[in-house]
Scaffold this motif. Structure first.
Motif, short mmCIF file in Angstrom:
data_model
loop_
_atom_site.label_atom_id
_atom_site.label_comp_id
_atom_site.label_asym_id
_atom_site.label_seq_id
_atom_site.Cartn_x
_atom_site.Cartn_y
_atom_site.Cartn_z
N ALA A 24 -10.13 11.46 6.21
CA ALA A 24 -10.77 10.30 6.86
C ALA A 24 -11.26 9.31 5.81
O ALA A 24 -11.14 8.09 5.99
CB ALA A 24 -11.91 10.76 7.75
N TRP A 25 -11.81 9.81 4.71
CA TRP A 25 -12.25 8.94 3.62
C TRP A 25 -11.06 8.22 2.99
O TRP A 25 -11.14 7.03 2.65
CB TRP A 25 -13.02 9.72 2.56
CG TRP A 25 -14.45 9.93 2.91
CD1 TRP A 25 -15.04 11.10 3.30
CD2 TRP A 25 -15.48 8.94 2.93
NE1 TRP A 25 -16.37 10.88 3.57
CE2 TRP A 25 -16.66 9.57 3.34
CE3 TRP A 25 -15.51 7.58 2.65
CZ2 TRP A 25 -17.87 8.88 3.47
CZ3 TRP A 25 -16.72 6.90 2.79
CH2 TRP A 25 -17.87 7.55 3.19
N VAL A 26 -9.96 8.91 2.82
CA VAL A 26 -8.75 8.30 2.27
C VAL A 26 -8.26 7.19 3.20
O VAL A 26 -7.92 6.08 2.77
CB VAL A 26 -7.65 9.36 2.04
CG1 VAL A 26 -6.32 8.71 1.69
CG2 VAL A 26 -8.07 10.35 0.96
N LEU A 42 0.79 -1.23 0.00
CA LEU A 42 0.00 0.00 0.00
C LEU A 42 0.82 1.28 0.00
O LEU A 42 0.44 2.25 -0.66
CB LEU A 42 -0.95 0.01 1.20
CG LEU A 42 -2.09 -1.00 1.14
CD1 LEU A 42 -2.87 -0.99 2.44
CD2 LEU A 42 -3.00 -0.72 -0.02
N LEU A 43 1.91 1.32 0.74
CA LEU A 43 2.68 2.56 0.82
C LEU A 43 3.29 3.01 -0.52
O LEU A 43 3.11 4.16 -0.91
CB LEU A 43 3.75 2.45 1.90
CG LEU A 43 3.22 2.47 3.34
CD1 LEU A 43 4.35 2.27 4.33
CD2 LEU A 43 2.48 3.75 3.62
N PRO A 44 3.98 2.13 -1.24
CA PRO A 44 4.52 2.59 -2.53
C PRO A 44 3.42 3.00 -3.52
O PRO A 44 3.56 4.00 -4.23
CB PRO A 44 5.29 1.38 -3.07
CG PRO A 44 5.59 0.55 -1.87
CD PRO A 44 4.45 0.78 -0.93
N SER A 45 2.33 2.26 -3.55
CA SER A 45 1.26 2.63 -4.47
C SER A 45 0.63 3.96 -4.06
O SER A 45 0.24 4.75 -4.92
CB SER A 45 0.20 1.53 -4.54
OG SER A 45 -0.39 1.32 -3.28
N GLY A 46 0.54 4.22 -2.78
CA GLY A 46 0.01 5.51 -2.32
C GLY A 46 0.92 6.66 -2.71
O GLY A 46 0.44 7.71 -3.16
N VAL A 87 -9.86 -0.49 4.28
CA VAL A 87 -10.69 -1.50 3.61
C VAL A 87 -9.88 -2.23 2.55
O VAL A 87 -9.95 -3.45 2.44
CB VAL A 87 -11.96 -0.84 3.01
CG1 VAL A 87 -12.69 -1.80 2.09
CG2 VAL A 87 -12.88 -0.35 4.11
N ASP A 88 -9.11 -1.49 1.77
CA ASP A 88 -8.29 -2.10 0.73
C ASP A 88 -7.26 -3.06 1.35
O ASP A 88 -7.09 -4.18 0.87
CB ASP A 88 -7.59 -1.02 -0.08
CG ASP A 88 -6.80 -1.59 -1.24
OD1 ASP A 88 -7.35 -2.45 -1.96
OD2 ASP A 88 -5.64 -1.17 -1.41
N GLY A 89 -6.61 -2.63 2.40
CA GLY A 89 -5.64 -3.50 3.07
C GLY A 89 -6.28 -4.73 3.68
O GLY A 89 -5.73 -5.83 3.62
N ALA A 90 -7.46 -4.56 4.25
CA ALA A 90 -8.16 -5.70 4.85
C ALA A 90 -8.59 -6.69 3.78
O ALA A 90 -8.46 -7.91 3.96
CB ALA A 90 -9.37 -5.21 5.64
N CYS A 91 -9.07 -6.21 2.65
CA CYS A 91 -9.48 -7.11 1.57
C CYS A 91 -8.30 -7.88 1.02
O CYS A 91 -8.42 -9.04 0.66
CB CYS A 91 -10.17 -6.31 0.45
SG CYS A 91 -11.80 -5.72 0.90
#
Length: 74
Positions: free
Chosen positions: A47-49, A21-25, A55-59
């Protein structure tokens, strides 16, 4: 996903999610800045970000470690 299969046993799910997630962010923020798009400016927007990132990380973690593992074992 196949390239990360060997790493999944060596690292925790949280660390693996961070590696993804970090590099893609950072890339997403860089592309948005290059296009001249403004960054989120309010607390609600951030907060939405953050909610989307959670949610993305959990999925991502449910697939390889949870749901598919249970289905494969029957």
């Amino acid at each position: 996903m196949v390239a990360m299969k060997g790493l999944m046993t060596a690292f925790s799910p949280l660390l693996m999610g961070s590696f993804r997630l970090l590099p893609s962010g950072f890339i997403l923020v860089a592309v948005a800045a290059a296009q001249g798009r403004p960054a989120p400016s309010t607390l609600v927007a951030w907060a939405w970000v953050a909610a989307f990132a959670l949610v993305d990380g959990a999925c991502f973690q449910v697939g390889p470690r949870g749901l598919f593992r249970g289905v494969a074992q029957g």
